[in-house]
Design a protein around this motif. Structure first.
Motif, PDB file in Angstrom:
ATOM      1  N   ARG A   8      -4.534   3.757 -11.920  1.00  0.00           N
ATOM      2  CA  ARG A   8      -5.599   2.939 -11.336  1.00  0.00           C
ATOM      3  C   ARG A   8      -5.141   2.285 -10.035  1.00  0.00           C
ATOM      4  NH1 ARG A   8      -8.781  -1.175 -14.344  1.00  0.00           N
ATOM      5  NH2 ARG A   8     -10.272  -0.568 -12.766  1.00  0.00           N
ATOM      6  N   ARG A   9      -3.880   1.868 -10.001  1.00  0.00           N
ATOM      7  CA  ARG A   9      -3.360   1.226  -8.791  1.00  0.00           C
ATOM      8  C   ARG A   9      -3.303   2.226  -7.643  1.00  0.00           C
ATOM      9  NH1 ARG A   9       1.996  -2.008  -9.771  1.00  0.00           N
ATOM     10  NH2 ARG A   9       3.004  -0.010  -9.447  1.00  0.00           N
ATOM     11  N   LEU A  10      -2.895   3.461  -7.950  1.00  0.00           N
ATOM     12  CA  LEU A  10      -2.809   4.482  -6.910  1.00  0.00           C
ATOM     13  C   LEU A  10      -4.186   4.924  -6.435  1.00  0.00           C
ATOM     14  CD1 LEU A  10       0.060   6.682  -8.356  1.00  0.00           C
ATOM     15  CD2 LEU A  10       0.134   5.430  -6.226  1.00  0.00           C
ATOM     16  N   ILE A  38       5.645  11.407  -9.570  1.00  0.00           N
ATOM     17  CA  ILE A  38       4.849  10.346  -8.939  1.00  0.00           C
ATOM     18  C   ILE A  38       5.386  10.003  -7.560  1.00  0.00           C
ATOM     19  CG2 ILE A  38       6.170   8.374  -9.849  1.00  0.00           C
ATOM     20  CD1 ILE A  38       2.331   8.618  -9.688  1.00  0.00           C
ATOM     21  N   ASP A  39       6.692  10.140  -7.355  1.00  0.00           N
ATOM     22  CA  ASP A  39       7.276   9.824  -6.053  1.00  0.00           C
ATOM     23  C   ASP A  39       6.805  10.800  -4.983  1.00  0.00           C
ATOM     24  OD1 ASP A  39       8.873  11.638  -7.715  1.00  0.00           O
ATOM     25  OD2 ASP A  39      10.247  11.741  -6.010  1.00  0.00           O
ATOM     26  N   LEU A  40       6.577  12.048  -5.377  1.00  0.00           N
ATOM     27  CA  LEU A  40       6.119  13.066  -4.430  1.00  0.00           C
ATOM     28  C   LEU A  40       4.605  13.029  -4.243  1.00  0.00           C
ATOM     29  CD1 LEU A  40       8.274  16.067  -5.726  1.00  0.00           C
ATOM     30  CD2 LEU A  40       8.742  14.620  -3.740  1.00  0.00           C
ATOM     31  N   ALA A  41       3.882  12.612  -5.289  1.00  0.00           N
ATOM     32  CA  ALA A  41       2.422  12.709  -5.271  1.00  0.00           C
ATOM     33  C   ALA A  41       1.715  11.438  -4.838  1.00  0.00           C
ATOM     34  CB  ALA A  41       1.934  13.107  -6.676  1.00  0.00           C
ATOM     35  N   LYS A  42       2.413  10.293  -4.829  1.00  0.00           N
ATOM     36  CA  LYS A  42       1.723   9.011  -4.701  1.00  0.00           C
ATOM     37  C   LYS A  42       0.848   8.904  -3.452  1.00  0.00           C
ATOM     38  CE  LYS A  42       5.774   6.718  -2.644  1.00  0.00           C
ATOM     39  NZ  LYS A  42       6.798   5.668  -2.816  1.00  0.00           N
ATOM     40  N   ARG A  43       1.346   9.348  -2.316  1.00  0.00           N
ATOM     41  CA  ARG A  43       0.559   9.189  -1.087  1.00  0.00           C
ATOM     42  C   ARG A  43      -0.673  10.076  -1.098  1.00  0.00           C
ATOM     43  NH1 ARG A  43       5.092   8.599   3.756  1.00  0.00           N
ATOM     44  NH2 ARG A  43       6.276   6.936   2.744  1.00  0.00           N
ATOM     45  N   ASN A  44      -0.522  11.303  -1.621  1.00  0.00           N
ATOM     46  CA  ASN A  44      -1.672  12.192  -1.677  1.00  0.00           C
ATOM     47  C   ASN A  44      -2.682  11.727  -2.719  1.00  0.00           C
ATOM     48  OD1 ASN A  44      -0.860  14.060   0.334  1.00  0.00           O
ATOM     49  ND2 ASN A  44       0.608  14.952  -1.082  1.00  0.00           N
ATOM     50  N   ILE A  45      -2.206  11.138  -3.815  1.00  0.00           N
ATOM     51  CA  ILE A  45      -3.121  10.581  -4.809  1.00  0.00           C
ATOM     52  C   ILE A  45      -3.963   9.485  -4.164  1.00  0.00           C
ATOM     53  CG2 ILE A  45      -3.263   9.222  -6.941  1.00  0.00           C
ATOM     54  CD1 ILE A  45      -0.686  10.686  -7.848  1.00  0.00           C
ATOM     55  N   LYS A  68       0.810  -1.212   0.000  1.00  0.00           N
ATOM     56  CA  LYS A  68       0.000   0.000   0.000  1.00  0.00           C
ATOM     57  C   LYS A  68       0.848   1.269   0.000  1.00  0.00           C
ATOM     58  CE  LYS A  68      -3.780  -2.312   2.448  1.00  0.00           C
ATOM     59  NZ  LYS A  68      -4.493  -2.480   3.748  1.00  0.00           N
ATOM     60  N   LEU A  69       1.946   1.262   0.761  1.00  0.00           N
ATOM     61  CA  LEU A  69       2.755   2.482   0.867  1.00  0.00           C
ATOM     62  C   LEU A  69       3.656   2.675  -0.335  1.00  0.00           C
ATOM     63  CD1 LEU A  69       2.864   4.655   3.147  1.00  0.00           C
ATOM     64  CD2 LEU A  69       1.573   2.624   3.685  1.00  0.00           C
ATOM     65  N   ASP A  70       4.181   1.591  -0.907  1.00  0.00           N
ATOM     66  CA  ASP A  70       5.055   1.710  -2.076  1.00  0.00           C
ATOM     67  C   ASP A  70       4.314   1.451  -3.369  1.00  0.00           C
ATOM     68  OD1 ASP A  70       7.131   2.290  -0.435  1.00  0.00           O
ATOM     69  OD2 ASP A  70       8.143   0.356  -0.602  1.00  0.00           O
ATOM     70  N   HIS A  71       3.025   1.092  -3.247  1.00  0.00           N
ATOM     71  CA  HIS A  71       2.175   0.851  -4.417  1.00  0.00           C
ATOM     72  C   HIS A  71       2.790  -0.186  -5.347  1.00  0.00           C
ATOM     73  CE1 HIS A  71      -0.307   4.189  -3.092  1.00  0.00           C
ATOM     74  NE2 HIS A  71       0.802   4.851  -2.898  1.00  0.00           N
ATOM     75  N   THR A  72       3.125  -1.325  -4.762  1.00  0.00           N
ATOM     76  CA  THR A  72       3.705  -2.429  -5.517  1.00  0.00           C
ATOM     77  C   THR A  72       2.733  -3.604  -5.526  1.00  0.00           C
ATOM     78  OG1 THR A  72       4.763  -3.396  -3.566  1.00  0.00           O
ATOM     79  CG2 THR A  72       6.031  -1.756  -4.789  1.00  0.00           C
TER      80      THR A  72
END
Length: 630
Positions: free
Chosen positions: A301-303, A251-258, A77-81
């Motif tokens: 979609r994953r994010l 994407i590295d900066l935005a992923k958690r907020n997305i 969930k945190l690394d979106h893998t």
């Protein structure tokens, strides 16, 4: 070939990985009772810590938003893998060599070594470029940034650097760090001529392009000097690390907020991403020299957890012809999303960077807030291509725009847009509605199969509906019996080593009356004591046995801090809770037997009367012994 990871290896990774050490990399944890830790939840905004980790059970649970899981799901969930990627990452962390089914070998060690070598070279180059931006030679680059409203803090936040004008500044630097020319050729940071390799980026501002995990995998460079004969923007070419169709800048900066806000904003350039983030739109990303395509959609979609439960994708485009074309190209991919797609176009054609520079941060936020559905944009674009002053033009416009309306996924708003289209065309609503209905019947919606839209592939029978899952009401915490049952399950899940011998017999024979707790108790009984010596495996097995809707509750019970501050205190509390549970069971059995005794005619069956009296006396002795021990 990489096959599925063997189940026993997954269990071993889960067991051997310290979940607290992993979570500590993302969340600041503090002690919250013996064996429990608490911090601010990384999955939702909160002011008071409600995210609890219990290393002994290998679980986490947020008592605010309900997110829960083990160390593997946390990394996912945190690394979106993917699940497999998360297991491989954790296995690498503890130095455990995984085995794969069907003769698969998993990631090749040599390939992993080469990839890491490339990543390390990019990291060194990234640091080099950032250091160069502070030198006198980079004055033109700093002026460019300042002229667009970006100060030094902003440059550092986004890692902006400067590539010196010489032909071999970076080359010398990397050679000095031990990298060979054959290795450097693979990075994409160098071009090759008759005299060997030389710096690809020269006299340019440089933005590091990072993958979702935050590793630098390429660079984008902006021309600064008039005598530079190259393109305005020059990116890293395709390499083993850098695939532009799979990369989103920022994407590295935005992923958690997305993931948190269920929103993705797609802009066109590096400076637009910077402008959006600095203005508070921290879900912004940009493609790197290519259109937003299928591979980007997979990442989005994953994010967004794009599963039909909300979310939005907002495209920003310039108002010129190229921007219009890009928006329509994005609409072609719209059906691949479950999330609602929107477009935000500034009336005067300004991009987010220009808008922020001219009118400030609020103007950028206003641009995003005034988004409109992408299908509406596509309809109006279709209408602009026809002369609506003629009958022929209106008919042609209807033929082109009716299929667009027919593609609107929300059946509730589709008729409304049919009426809107009728107004824009100046045609009867009935005629437009018929055209939309006909278009819907003719259409085979792309991407419907497997996308959560309820469709199936042509020629393939739809899957039968899944059987309904049982539902369980949340137990009432004010009910003393339910509270007693909950506490005993907390003890059983967190301290399974106490459930041995006679204690296990009593616990497994206990009668639970609260439906949710009864189902969990049955799952514990089904698991048995085989995993009692392995708390992580124990909880995992119980989760496999329990009905799906109750898994979050099991996770919660497995991590909630027990009210004791010492090992002796925990032991005393657990034994007390189990004793109270067993006493409750004895009281219930006594009540049953007392009822039998009262219904019995002692003169007709004196032996049964005496037997029941002996059993009642024995139960009372057991109850007193439990109370004495407690």
């Amino acid at each position: 070939m990489a096959g599925l990871i063997k189940r026993e290896d997954i269990d071993e990774v889960r067991q051997r990985t310290d979940i607290k050490e992993v979570v500590d990399g993302y969340v600041t944890l503090k002690g919250a009772g013996l064996g429990s830790f608490k911090g601010l939840c990384p999955f939702h905004d909160e002011r008071s810590p409600s995210f609890t980790v219990r290393p002994q059970a290998g679980r986490y649970h947020c008592f605010g938003c309900g997110e829960d899981g083990d160390v593997i799901s946390f990394v996912q969930k945190l690394d979106h893998t993917s699940f497999q990627e998360a297991v491989e990452k954790l296995a690498s962390r503890i130095g455990f060599e995984l085995r794969y089914e069907d003769g698969g070998s998993g990631p090749n060690r040599d390939e992993i070594g080469r990839r890491q070598r490339l990543l390390d070279a990019h990291k060194v180059a990234d640091e080099f470029f950032r250091a160069q931006l502070l030198t006198p030679a980079a004055a033109e680059g700093r002026n460019f940034l300042h002229g667009r409203g970006f100060d030094r803090t902003a440059s550092e936040q986004f890692g902006v650097g400067y590539a010196p004008q010489g032909w071999d500044s970076l080359l010398k630097h990397l050679r000095g760090r031990g990298y060979t020319d054959p290795e450097l050729k693979l990075t994409g940071m160098f071009s090759e001529g008759g005299r060997g390799i030389y710096d690809r980026f020269r006299g340019r501002l440089v933005w590091p392009i990072r993958d979702i995990a935050g590793d630098t995998i390429g660079f984008g460079a902006r021309k600064l000097y008039e005598d530079d004969q190259g393109p305005k923007y020059l990116n890293t070419p395709e390499t083993a690390l850098y695939k532009k169709s799979q990369v989103l800048y920022g994407i590295d900066l935005a992923k958690r907020n997305i993931a948190r806000e269920r929103q993705l904003v797609v802009v066109e350039g590096y400076t637009d991403v910077m402008a959006c983030h600095l203005a508070g739109i921290t879900t912004a990303v940009a493609t790197c020299g290519t259109a937003f395509g299928t591979e980007h959609i997979k990442i989005a979609r994953r994010l967004l957890s794009d599963d039909g439960s909300g979310g939005e994708v907002i495209f920003t485009f310039d108002g010129d012809a190229a921007g219009q074309k890009a928006a329509l190209r994005a609409f072609e991919e719209d059906q691949r999303f479950v999330a609602q797609t929107y477009v935000a176009v500034e009336p005067n054609g300004a991009d987010p960077c220009d808008l922020r520079q001219a009118k400030g941060d609020s103007a950028v936020r206003d641009l995003i807030s005034t988004r409109r559905p992408l299908f509406e944009f596509a309809i109006r674009a279709a209408l602009k291509r026809h002369n609506l002053d003629t009958v022929e033009g209106r008919i042609a416009a209807l033929r082109e725009s009716a299929p667009v309306v027919a593609q609107i996924r929300d059946a509730g708003i589709r008729p409304g847009y049919a009426r809107e289209l009728a107004g824009w065309l100046g045609m009867p609503v009935e005629e437009v509605s018929r055209a939309v209905g006909a278009a819907a019947k003719r259409a085979v919606r792309p991407g419907a199969a497997g996308q959560g839209h309820g469709g199936s592939a042509p020629g393939v029978a739809p899957l039968p509906p899944s059987p309904a899952l049982p539902s369980f009401n949340r137990p009432d915490p004010r009910d003393p019996v339910a509270a007693m049952e909950r506490q005993s399950l907390e003890v059983a899940l967190q301290e399974p080593s106490l459930l041995e011998g006679e204690t296990w017999e009593r616990f497994s024979g206990a009668r639970f009356s609260t439906p949710a707790y009864l189902a969990i108790h049955e799952a514990i009984r089904a698991t048995g004591l085989g995993f009692a010596g392995n708390p992580v495996g124990w909880v995992e097995q119980v989760l496999q046995e329990v009905p799906e809707p109750l898994r979050p509750l099991v996770s919660e019970l497995a991590v909630v801090p027990l009210p004791a501050n010492t090992a002796e205190g925990v032991l005393r509390y657990c034994r007390d809770i189990l004793a109270r549970l067993f006493e409750l069971q004895i009281t219930r059995v006594k009540a049953d037997k007392m009822g039998q005794l009262q219904r019995l005619d002692a003169s007709a069956d004196p032996e049964e009367f005496q037997r029941l009296n002996r059993e009642l006396m024995q139960l009372e002795m057991e109850r007193r012994a439990l109370r004495s021990d407690a």
